[in-house]
Design a protein around this motif. Sequence first.
Motif, short mmCIF file in Angstrom:
data_model
loop_
_atom_site.label_atom_id
_atom_site.label_comp_id
_atom_site.label_asym_id
_atom_site.label_seq_id
_atom_site.Cartn_x
_atom_site.Cartn_y
_atom_site.Cartn_z
N ARG A 54 0.97 -1.21 0.05
CA ARG A 54 -0.05 0.06 -0.17
C ARG A 54 0.99 1.09 -0.23
O ARG A 54 1.80 1.14 0.61
CB ARG A 54 -0.72 -0.03 1.25
CG ARG A 54 -2.10 0.69 1.31
CD ARG A 54 -3.08 0.17 2.45
NE ARG A 54 -2.26 -0.27 3.50
CZ ARG A 54 -1.86 0.61 4.73
NH1 ARG A 54 -2.47 1.65 4.57
NH2 ARG A 54 -1.24 0.44 5.72
N CYS A 55 0.29 2.34 -0.60
CA CYS A 55 1.28 3.57 -0.73
C CYS A 55 0.97 4.43 0.78
O CYS A 55 -0.16 4.82 0.84
CB CYS A 55 1.01 4.32 -1.99
SG CYS A 55 2.02 5.80 -1.93
N LEU A 56 1.98 4.41 1.31
CA LEU A 56 1.83 5.29 2.49
C LEU A 56 2.38 6.66 2.31
O LEU A 56 1.97 7.48 3.01
CB LEU A 56 2.83 4.77 3.48
CG LEU A 56 2.69 3.08 4.03
CD1 LEU A 56 4.06 2.75 4.78
CD2 LEU A 56 1.62 2.89 4.53
N ALA A 57 3.17 6.93 1.44
CA ALA A 57 3.88 8.18 1.32
C ALA A 57 4.48 8.42 -0.05
O ALA A 57 4.57 7.36 -0.84
CB ALA A 57 5.07 8.51 2.50
N VAL A 58 5.05 9.64 -0.32
CA VAL A 58 5.63 10.02 -1.53
C VAL A 58 6.83 10.83 -1.31
O VAL A 58 6.63 11.75 -0.42
CB VAL A 58 4.53 10.58 -2.59
CG1 VAL A 58 4.24 11.71 -2.05
CG2 VAL A 58 5.30 10.67 -4.10
N GLU A 59 8.16 10.69 -1.88
CA GLU A 59 8.97 11.39 -1.61
C GLU A 59 9.36 12.48 -2.82
O GLU A 59 9.20 12.09 -4.07
CB GLU A 59 10.47 10.88 -1.50
CG GLU A 59 11.59 11.76 -1.27
CD GLU A 59 12.92 10.95 -0.81
OE1 GLU A 59 13.18 9.73 -0.90
OE2 GLU A 59 13.92 11.78 -0.82
N ALA A 60 9.30 13.69 -2.76
CA ALA A 60 9.64 14.73 -3.72
C ALA A 60 11.03 14.83 -3.95
O ALA A 60 11.75 14.81 -2.97
CB ALA A 60 9.16 16.04 -2.96
N LEU A 61 11.58 14.78 -5.26
CA LEU A 61 12.90 14.68 -5.68
C LEU A 61 13.19 15.80 -6.71
O LEU A 61 12.48 15.76 -7.77
CB LEU A 61 13.26 13.25 -6.12
CG LEU A 61 13.25 12.10 -4.97
CD1 LEU A 61 13.23 10.75 -5.81
CD2 LEU A 61 14.57 12.08 -4.16
N VAL A 62 13.89 16.49 -6.71
CA VAL A 62 14.04 17.73 -7.65
C VAL A 62 14.90 17.22 -8.70
O VAL A 62 15.83 16.56 -8.79
CB VAL A 62 14.84 19.04 -6.90
CG1 VAL A 62 16.32 18.80 -6.45
CG2 VAL A 62 14.70 20.38 -7.80
N ARG A 63 14.52 17.83 -10.04
CA ARG A 63 15.20 17.98 -11.15
C ARG A 63 15.18 19.16 -11.90
O ARG A 63 14.44 19.96 -11.50
CB ARG A 63 14.54 16.91 -12.09
CG ARG A 63 14.91 15.38 -11.89
CD ARG A 63 13.98 14.70 -11.03
NE ARG A 63 14.02 13.22 -10.73
CZ ARG A 63 14.90 12.95 -9.82
NH1 ARG A 63 15.74 13.65 -9.07
NH2 ARG A 63 15.10 11.55 -9.44
#
Length: 275
Positions: A54-63
Amino acid sequence: YAAKAAGKNRVQVFSPALVEVSGATLLEAELREAVDRGQFVVHYQPIVDATDGRCLAVEALVRWAHPVRGLLAPAEFLDVAEHTGIGNAIGEQVLRAACAEAAGWPGIALHVNVSPLQLAHPHFVTVVREVLEEHQLGPKQLIIEITESTVLDAPAVQGTLDVLAEIGVGIAVDDFGTGYSALTTLRTLPVDVVKIDKSFVAGAATEDADQAVIEAIAQMADRLGLQTVAEGVEDVDQQDFVRRAGITAVQGRLHFPPVPADEFTAWLTRESLVA
Ligand code: C2E
Ligand code: MG
Ligand code: MG
Ligand code: MG
């Protein structure tokens, strides 16, 4: 773009060390322009429950959507950005963009990487409060990721972390196991999540030493009541090991790579239909 042309010519004339210096100066100028023109984009990678996916969280990664060189990874520009003081502006753009997107993902925590300088900036907490308010996000929906080296400056950042914790914002220690401060900081700082560095996860299926480190971190985190994330999980064997070790969540290409917001939204929709 005259500077750019001049920079190219210099490559043939100067020694490698000087080329590096002029290259950094060029990059600095380009980075300032990129901030003004809004060329940074945020990609998102799911963090899923190690047991049920199950998706608990999401990480933001800059480009950096560079006009000539294409989409650049953080390793290609973040160091220079930090050393030239541009990192704060980039970090604020990432935080604002990611919180705006996360407003459309209720029930999913948003992890945002924050540099030591950002954290030490007196306005950081003000911006966090403002952004949460603006997008109607609960403080618990935001998790600030700091690295162990940030934590080494503990006296400087301790105050900020305490205020964030008071507000209810979560704190994750990133790349855990690679720094020197690990054990004491977990005791003195308001940490909620420990992210096990991908260098250990890489050997999770095969290397005794990596397995020992992962098991030790999992046990310690459990005793301290902390959540754990294994990052860089690329195959099922690695995932099986970290899950058996008691790691609570996993992140990596086995599940999904970092992707633009709309692709993450589509994945999320698909996953919840399946689940
Ligand atoms: P991190 O926070 O540890 O992020 C995880 C890195 O692992 C990301 O690299 C991600 O793309 C990569 N990754 C994802 N899945 C896998 C996998 O299955 N295997 C392996 N080997 N790697 C995987 P990325 O996106 O290049 O970011 C590198 C680092 O740059 C981040 O490491 C973080 O420290 C920093 N960073 C990224 N975005 C930001 C930001 O907005 N602000 C700040 N201050 N730092 C950032
Ligand atoms: Mg991170
Ligand atoms: Mg907390
Ligand atoms: Mg990491």
